[in-house]
Design a protein around this motif. Structure first.
Motif, PDB file in Angstrom:
ATOM      1  N   PHE A  42       0.849  -1.262   0.009  1.00 32.94           N
ATOM      2  CA  PHE A  42      -0.002   0.040   0.030  1.00 32.94           C
ATOM      3  C   PHE A  42       0.959   1.424   0.108  1.00 32.94           C
ATOM      4  CE2 PHE A  42       0.332  -2.165   4.177  1.00 32.94           C
ATOM      5  CZ  PHE A  42       0.762  -1.242   4.722  1.00 32.94           C
ATOM      6  N   ARG A  44       1.052   3.692  -1.824  1.00 29.62           N
ATOM      7  CA  ARG A  44       0.137   5.052  -2.209  1.00 29.62           C
ATOM      8  C   ARG A  44      -0.501   5.512  -0.787  1.00 29.62           C
ATOM      9  NH1 ARG A  44      -5.369   6.514  -3.867  1.00 29.62           N
ATOM     10  NH2 ARG A  44      -5.453   8.383  -4.837  1.00 29.62           N
ATOM     11  N   ASP A  45      -1.018   4.701  -0.139  1.00 29.36           N
ATOM     12  CA  ASP A  45      -1.564   5.087   1.374  1.00 29.36           C
ATOM     13  C   ASP A  45      -0.341   5.516   2.309  1.00 29.36           C
ATOM     14  OD1 ASP A  45      -4.237   4.544   0.752  1.00 29.36           O
ATOM     15  OD2 ASP A  45      -3.715   2.132   1.272  1.00 29.36           O
ATOM     16  N   ALA A  48       0.524   9.123   1.030  1.00 27.60           N
ATOM     17  CA  ALA A  48      -0.306  10.007   1.492  1.00 27.60           C
ATOM     18  C   ALA A  48      -0.265  10.310   2.916  1.00 27.60           C
ATOM     19  CB  ALA A  48      -1.768   9.360   0.933  1.00 27.60           C
ATOM     20  N   SER A  49      -0.135   9.220   3.667  1.00 25.61           N
ATOM     21  CA  SER A  49       0.062   9.338   5.112  1.00 25.61           C
ATOM     22  C   SER A  49       1.071  10.155   5.602  1.00 25.61           C
ATOM     23  CB  SER A  49       0.004   7.873   5.933  1.00 25.61           C
ATOM     24  OG  SER A  49      -0.974   7.219   5.642  1.00 25.61           O
ATOM     25  N   CYS A  52       0.097  13.669   5.177  1.00 27.19           N
ATOM     26  CA  CYS A  52      -0.705  13.912   6.186  1.00 27.19           C
ATOM     27  C   CYS A  52      -0.163  14.266   7.188  1.00 27.19           C
ATOM     28  CB  CYS A  52      -1.788  12.798   6.239  1.00 27.19           C
ATOM     29  SG  CYS A  52      -3.025  13.260   7.255  1.00 27.19           S
ATOM     30  N   THR A  97      -0.667  -0.418   9.089  1.00 28.62           N
ATOM     31  CA  THR A  97      -2.013  -0.790   8.992  1.00 28.62           C
ATOM     32  C   THR A  97      -2.939  -0.187  10.362  1.00 28.62           C
ATOM     33  OG1 THR A  97      -1.528  -2.692   7.645  1.00 28.62           O
ATOM     34  CG2 THR A  97      -3.718  -2.658   8.514  1.00 28.62           C
ATOM     35  N   PHE A 100      -3.368   3.582   9.909  1.00 27.87           N
ATOM     36  CA  PHE A 100      -4.045   4.031   8.698  1.00 27.87           C
ATOM     37  C   PHE A 100      -5.416   3.856   9.442  1.00 27.87           C
ATOM     38  CE2 PHE A 100      -1.028   2.385   5.467  1.00 27.87           C
ATOM     39  CZ  PHE A 100      -0.210   3.536   5.637  1.00 27.87           C
ATOM     40  N   ARG A 104      -7.842   7.016   9.258  1.00 30.43           N
ATOM     41  CA  ARG A 104      -7.951   7.161   7.836  1.00 30.43           C
ATOM     42  C   ARG A 104      -8.901   8.165   7.438  1.00 30.43           C
ATOM     43  NH1 ARG A 104      -7.194   3.935   3.947  1.00 30.43           N
ATOM     44  NH2 ARG A 104      -6.707   2.068   4.944  1.00 30.43           N
ATOM     45  N   VAL A 107      -6.804  11.524   6.240  1.00 32.83           N
ATOM     46  CA  VAL A 107      -5.903  11.608   5.098  1.00 32.83           C
ATOM     47  C   VAL A 107      -6.683  12.026   3.948  1.00 32.83           C
ATOM     48  CG1 VAL A 107      -4.394  10.342   3.566  1.00 32.83           C
ATOM     49  CG2 VAL A 107      -4.597   9.557   6.051  1.00 32.83           C
ATOM     50  N   HIS A 111      -3.500  14.899  -0.072  1.00 37.47           N
ATOM     51  CA  HIS A 111      -2.708  14.115   0.256  1.00 37.47           C
ATOM     52  C   HIS A 111      -2.234  13.119  -0.947  1.00 37.47           C
ATOM     53  CE1 HIS A 111      -3.655  15.575   4.477  1.00 37.47           C
ATOM     54  NE2 HIS A 111      -2.912  16.296   4.125  1.00 37.47           N
ATOM     55  N   TYR A 112      -3.483  12.657  -1.212  1.00 34.91           N
ATOM     56  CA  TYR A 112      -3.404  11.162  -2.154  1.00 34.91           C
ATOM     57  C   TYR A 112      -2.739  11.857  -3.522  1.00 34.91           C
ATOM     58  CZ  TYR A 112      -5.232   7.630   0.512  1.00 34.91           C
ATOM     59  OH  TYR A 112      -5.280   6.786   1.564  1.00 34.91           O
TER      60      TYR A 112
END
Length: 129
Positions: A42, A44-45, A48-49, A52, A97, A100, A104, A107, A111-112
């Motif tokens: 993950f 991308r997440d 993005a985090s 964030c 995880t 996130f 969640r 974010v 950020h994405y």
């Protein structure tokens, strides 16, 4: 890795601790991510985090939680050494995880967008197919 350890890692800490973690994360995030990108499902997440966590508009507690998880990710020594093939990042994945899941909703789309740009601009971050 048990829930108590993950819970301890994700404590947001005071502002001084967050500052230390922010500096550690900013210094080591990209080099560690480049090594781990093929093992982290993950990315991308994760990116993005990262954005964030560094965003001053993000609530302090959320930033602290993300910085704790990201600091654990970039630490050279952790429960399962990252250089071990296949299992090296499993503890990092568990911590990330959990972070996130906890934050969640914070974010945001911007950020994405920043994560997508980082992934597009950096060939070392492209997953292998």
């Amino acid at each position: 890795m048990d829930d108590v350890k993950i819970g301890e890692i994700l404590l947001p800490g005071d502002e001084a601790e967050q500052e230390r973690q922010r500096d550690r994360v900013k210094k080591r995030f990209w080099p560690v991510l480049k090594r781990a990108v093929r093992q982290i499902p993950f990315s991308r997440d994760l990116i993005a985090s990262y954005y964030c966590a560094l965003d001053p508009r993000t609530p302090l507690r959320v930033r602290g939680t993300l910085l704790g998880a990201l600091a654990y990710f970039v630490m050279p020594i952790d429960v399962v050494p990252d250089f071990l093939a296949v299992v090296g990042f499993t503890d990092d994945i568990a911590v990330l995880t959990a972070a996130f899941a906890a934050v969640r909703g914070h974010v945001r789309d911007d950020h994405y967008v920043a994560a997508d740009k980082a992934l597009a601009d950096e060939p070392d971050l492209q997953p292998t197919r």
